[in-house]
Design an enzyme around this catalytic site. Structure first.
Site, PDB file in Angstrom:
ATOM      1  N   HIS A 286      52.302  44.969  34.596  1.00 40.42           N
ATOM      2  CA  HIS A 286      51.588  43.788  35.090  1.00 40.42           C
ATOM      3  C   HIS A 286      50.599  44.242  36.173  1.00 40.42           C
ATOM      4  O   HIS A 286      50.721  43.857  37.336  1.00 40.42           O
ATOM      5  CB  HIS A 286      52.568  42.774  35.687  1.00 40.42           C
ATOM      6  CG  HIS A 286      53.651  42.313  34.757  1.00 40.42           C
ATOM      7  ND1 HIS A 286      54.807  41.727  35.201  1.00 40.42           N
ATOM      8  CD2 HIS A 286      53.746  42.366  33.410  1.00 40.42           C
ATOM      9  CE1 HIS A 286      55.573  41.421  34.166  1.00 40.42           C
ATOM     10  NE2 HIS A 286      54.958  41.808  33.074  1.00 40.42           N
TER      11      HIS A 286
ATOM     12  N   GLU B  93      61.757  42.617  26.532  1.00 45.53           N
ATOM     13  CA  GLU B  93      60.441  42.812  25.923  1.00 45.53           C
ATOM     14  C   GLU B  93      60.434  43.961  24.912  1.00 45.53           C
ATOM     15  O   GLU B  93      59.374  44.386  24.443  1.00 45.53           O
ATOM     16  CB  GLU B  93      59.396  43.002  27.009  1.00 45.53           C
ATOM     17  CG  GLU B  93      59.186  41.683  27.751  1.00 45.53           C
ATOM     18  CD  GLU B  93      58.117  41.691  28.791  1.00 45.53           C
ATOM     19  OE1 GLU B  93      57.139  40.970  28.615  1.00 45.53           O
ATOM     20  OE2 GLU B  93      58.264  42.396  29.805  1.00 45.53           O
TER      21      GLU B  93
ATOM     22  N   HIS C 122      54.336  48.895  29.031  1.00 50.34           N
ATOM     23  CA  HIS C 122      53.982  47.517  29.373  1.00 50.34           C
ATOM     24  C   HIS C 122      54.082  47.356  30.891  1.00 50.34           C
ATOM     25  O   HIS C 122      55.054  47.803  31.502  1.00 50.34           O
ATOM     26  CB  HIS C 122      54.927  46.542  28.673  1.00 50.34           C
ATOM     27  CG  HIS C 122      54.847  45.155  29.239  1.00 50.34           C
ATOM     28  ND1 HIS C 122      53.656  44.453  29.293  1.00 50.34           N
ATOM     29  CD2 HIS C 122      55.773  44.357  29.803  1.00 50.34           C
ATOM     30  CE1 HIS C 122      53.875  43.286  29.856  1.00 50.34           C
ATOM     31  NE2 HIS C 122      55.151  43.196  30.186  1.00 50.34           N
TER      32      HIS C 122
HETATM   33 ZN    ZN Z   1      55.959  41.563  31.093  1.00 50.72          ZN
END
Ligand code: ZN
Length: 223
Positions: A97, A76, A95
């Site tokens: 979740h 990513e 980043h």
């Molecule tokens: Zn991710």
């Protein structure tokens, strides 16, 4: 400007916090910092963000070519590089979740209702980017229309990306998104939302503008 070692220590520290606060699980998520020479210090792939050591981190140039480090970079990374390319003011990207905010992203609901005064002052609102496959250039492109105005973005059916002038700010933006998502969820559970009026939102936007200008002035040594 901090020395590289301090940035390494900080990424390890905020990686642990990201894991401990439940914003990521297993090997999810990634963090990066823009170094003084323009290269990017970032977390490696396939490693828990709660178990990293400073030497596990990787340095890449602005095009993503590995400059140092023995581990592989995150798939990513392209998203991080895209954000640095578009936003010269950004010094760090996170980043993750986070479960509640990602739940909103999976339900196709942006966190853009004026429910909390603090959120309007800090983040403005948290929009939802269209779904694209993680690790592809299309995912970065999906963020493009939202990046100029937002430091925190939900990514449909995936997670959240935040940025800031430094890693502390980018990390706190991530915590703020998840906290706001929990509050918004409670309003859904209660079956009632009572958003702020346009006039109240305008007043909060003025405060946000003043705060932002103050931060920019401080960062450039004018304050
Ligand atoms: Zn991710």
């Amino acid at each position: 400007m901090k020395a590289e070692q301090l940035h390494r220590d900080e990424i390890v520290r905020f990686g642990k916090l990201l894991h401990q606060t439940g914003l990521v699980a297993a090997t999810d998520g990634n963090l990066s910092v823009r170094l003084e020479n323009g290269n990017i210090l970032c977390t490696p792939t396939l490693m828990s963000k709660g178990l990293m050591e400073p030497d596990d981190l990787v340095i890449v140039d602005p095009r993503g070519n590995r400059v140092s480090g023995s581990r592989e970079v995150s798939s990513e990374l392209a998203m991080h590089l895209f954000i640095y390319g578009r936003r010269p003011d950004v010094g760090a990207v996170v980043h993750a979740h986070p479960p509640t905010a990602t739940g909103y992203a999976a339900a196709g609901i942006a966190l853009d209702r004026a429910l909390c005064s603090e959120i309007i002052v800090t983040l403005g609102s948290v929009p939802l980017a269209n779904y694209e496959t993680p690790g592809t250039p299309e995912l970065a492109e999906a963020l493009a229309p939202l990046l100029n105005e937002h430091d925190a973005i939900l990514m449909a059916n995936h997670g959240v990306v935040t940025c800031g002038a430094d890693l502390l700010t980018a990390y706190m933006n991530m915590e703020t998104v998840e906290h706001f998502a929990k509050i918004a969820l409670v309003t859904h559970l209660l079956g009632k939302q009572q958003p702020l009026s346009d006039q109240h939102v305008d007043k909060l936007r003025e405060i946000r503008l003043k705060y932002h200008n103050h931060v920019v002035a401080s960062a450039s040594g004018k304050d």
